[in-house]
Structure formats: C-alpha cells, structure tokens
Design an enzyme around this catalytic site. Structure first.
Site, PDB file in Angstrom:
ATOM      1  N   GLU A  66      -7.025   4.599  -7.155  1.00  0.00           N
ATOM      2  CA  GLU A  66      -6.541   3.380  -6.490  1.00  0.00           C
ATOM      3  C   GLU A  66      -7.683   2.388  -6.318  1.00  0.00           C
ATOM      4  O   GLU A  66      -8.837   2.679  -6.631  1.00  0.00           O
ATOM      5  CB  GLU A  66      -5.956   3.708  -5.101  1.00  0.00           C
ATOM      6  CG  GLU A  66      -4.489   4.107  -5.108  1.00  0.00           C
ATOM      7  CD  GLU A  66      -3.549   2.929  -5.321  1.00  0.00           C
ATOM      8  OE1 GLU A  66      -4.022   1.791  -5.530  1.00  0.00           O
ATOM      9  OE2 GLU A  66      -2.326   3.151  -5.273  1.00  0.00           O
TER      10      GLU A  66
ATOM     11  N   ASN B 214       1.806  -2.035  -0.520  1.00  0.00           N
ATOM     12  CA  ASN B 214       1.152  -2.128  -1.824  1.00  0.00           C
ATOM     13  C   ASN B 214       1.258  -3.551  -2.344  1.00  0.00           C
ATOM     14  O   ASN B 214       2.117  -4.320  -1.905  1.00  0.00           O
ATOM     15  CB  ASN B 214       1.795  -1.166  -2.837  1.00  0.00           C
ATOM     16  CG  ASN B 214       0.999   0.108  -3.004  1.00  0.00           C
ATOM     17  OD1 ASN B 214      -0.214   0.074  -3.167  1.00  0.00           O
ATOM     18  ND2 ASN B 214       1.679   1.245  -2.947  1.00  0.00           N
TER      19      ASN B 214
ATOM     20  N   ASP C 277       3.535  -0.297  -7.259  1.00  0.00           N
ATOM     21  CA  ASP C 277       2.267   0.114  -6.658  1.00  0.00           C
ATOM     22  C   ASP C 277       1.365  -1.120  -6.656  1.00  0.00           C
ATOM     23  O   ASP C 277       1.823  -2.218  -6.379  1.00  0.00           O
ATOM     24  CB  ASP C 277       1.673   1.305  -7.414  1.00  0.00           C
ATOM     25  CG  ASP C 277       0.822   2.194  -6.526  1.00  0.00           C
ATOM     26  OD1 ASP C 277      -0.102   1.685  -5.866  1.00  0.00           O
ATOM     27  OD2 ASP C 277       1.055   3.418  -6.499  1.00  0.00           O
TER      28      ASP C 277
END
Length: 297
Positions: A17, A158, A207
């Site tokens: 991430e 997100n 995401d």
C-alpha cells in the site's frame, strides 16, 4: 491498449500500500500493512531496502522538508527520516485505536494531510481480522496540527486524489464500492458537495488511486485483477488487466512521471507474484506528489 507490465520487486507483501514517488531521490516508497514494513525501491539500481515498524504502516507522505517523511501508522502519525531511520511522534493519535485504525492517506495541494480510518482488521501478529461498515472517519490534519473531521460512517477509507485544477477531491469507500467526488476549495483546504463519481463497477472494489495530468483517475480494484481508468465525467475509459487479483494502490513516477508504479496484496497459492511491486509505462504523465507542510518552514 496493450502496455508492458513489469514485476520490479517480488517482495511478497501481504498488503502492499501507500505508494509515494520521491522525485528528489528517484525512488519509490511503499508499505506492507500486515508485516509493518516500509520498502524503498531505487529506480536506477532496482535495489529494495526495507524498514520494520512496531505496528501497521498504512500511508506515507512527502513533506516540505527534504529527507523528512510523514508516516501514518495504524494508531498515529510519526515523522520519519529514512537516511538515519530517526522516528518521532507527530502528535496526532487516532481516537478509538486499536479498535479502529488509520488507512489510506495523502497530502493535498496546499499542504494538509487527509487520512481515513476503519475498523481495525489487522491483528497484533499481522494476521487479518474482520472488517465492518460504519466505523471510519475522514480526517484532515493541518501543518499546525489542527485536526478536523469531514466524513463519518465509512467502511474502508481509500482513494484520496485531487484534480489537476485543484477543484475536485476524490475519495472512496471500499465496502460501499463507491468513489465520491467533492468540490475542493484550495484557499481553505476544505471540501463540500459530495456526489457519486464511480460506483457499482463489477470488477472488485475500489482501493487506492492516482490521478494523471488529464484528470483521469487510475483506481486500483481489490479483488478485481485490474485498474480502472476513469474519465473526469465518471465514465470508465479503460480497464487495465493485471496478473494478480488484489490491486491496492498506484502512483506515477520516473523522471517524466510516465511510469505507473502499482502495489498488490497476497492472493491464492496459484498467484506466485501476488504482493509484488509492478511498473508500467503510460502515455499520459501523472501529477507530482503533494507535500505535507512542516510548521515553521
């Protein structure tokens, strides 16, 4: 449109991430939430260096001071100087942690840091716990440390991106399968006028995202094996297939900002390169990374 996709760092992240490009270093920083790691990929040498932290690392931001990064851990923000590995509390601590934790976060065009929270689904040993809707909050942390809350009732926060003209803010909730658009006022660093932007897409869930210089949003689709390139009017311009299932976030890098770096999360046993860092050359450059303001500088 066919593009060459390269696995540049097969690091085996459980949940890669937080990709951030440092133009000054010609290097990419990103995290592995579930192993409490930050990685650094040097574009010239292709070497990867990794640092270990004592809780999940969820987001990274450049700052107004060269060599100093802002790091979002699960429960708080810290300052970090990678060259010496010096770490110092920033001052923001997440209310309700560890029942909830921080997730995706990015600096805005005027130096604030925006970060969302969610029910904590990372157990103390890094294994995955359960998620639940409604427990997340979108926070804005100003350079002077002032904290304001802008959105409640989130599932998994997100996607935090700003349009090239600084007029629109994009933000998503993974559990709701929605990316929202807001009016963004650069003068005050505020948002208003929430509206649906990209919702209900059938391939996975939204995401992290990056935005290119033409205002197209590149939305990584967790569980969808693709990146959705979304036009400024909210229509799907392109779905870019990926070789693994769980695509987590992306950012533009390289000297010309035409290399899209893409993080991924672990998948099934058949996905040998799930959790790798990928890179892909694109036609339209991205936008330079925003920087969080350092008070007094």
């Amino acid at each position: 449109m066919a593009r060459e996709l390269v696995c540049v760092a097969p690091v085996g992240d459980r949940c890669g991430e937080g990709a951030v490009w440092s133009a000054d270093e010609a290097a990419l920083y990103w995290t592995d939430i579930n192993r409490f790691l930050i990685h650094r990929y040097d574009e010239a040498t292709r070497a990867v260096r990794t640092w270990l932290f004592d809780e999940p690392v969820v987001a990274i931001s450049l700052t107004g001071e060269d060599g100093r990064l802002l790091v979002a851990l699960g429960s708080k923000l810290i300052w970090w100087w990678p060259q010496t590995d010096r770490r110092q509390d920033h001052g923001f601590a997440l209310p309700g942690a560890p029942r909830v934790r921080l997730n995706d976060g990015r600096a805005d065009p005027v130096g604030n840091f925006w970060v969302g929270s969610m029910k904590n689904n990372v157990l103390p040993d890094g294994q995955l716990g359960d998620v639940a809707p409604g427990e997340g909050i979108l926070y804005r942390i100003a350079p002077d440390g002032a904290v304001t809350e802008w959105r409640h009732g989130l599932g998994i926060s997100n996607t935090l991106c700003w349009s090239p003209d600084r007029s629109t803010f994009y933000f998503g909730d993974t559990l709701a399968n929605e990316v929202y658009a807001f009016d963004y006022d650069a003068a005050g660093g505020t948002i208003s006028g929430e509206r649906p932007f990209f919702a209900g897409f059938g391939r996975g869930a939204p995401d992290g995202s990056a935005i290119d210089s033409e205002g197209f949003l590149w939305n990584c689709r967790y569980g969808g094996s693709c990146i959705a390139r979304v036009a400024p009017n909210g229509s799907l311009a392109e779905a870019i297939d990926m070789p693994v299932t769980n695509i987590t976030t992306c950012t533009f890098g390289g000297a010309d900002l035409k290399t899209l770096y893409i993080t991924t999360a672990g998948g099934g046993p058949a996905e040998r390169l799930a959790g790798s860092l990928y890179a892909m050359r694109v036609e339209v450059p991205g936008m330079p990374e925003n920087r969080f303001g350092v008070a007094g500088r």
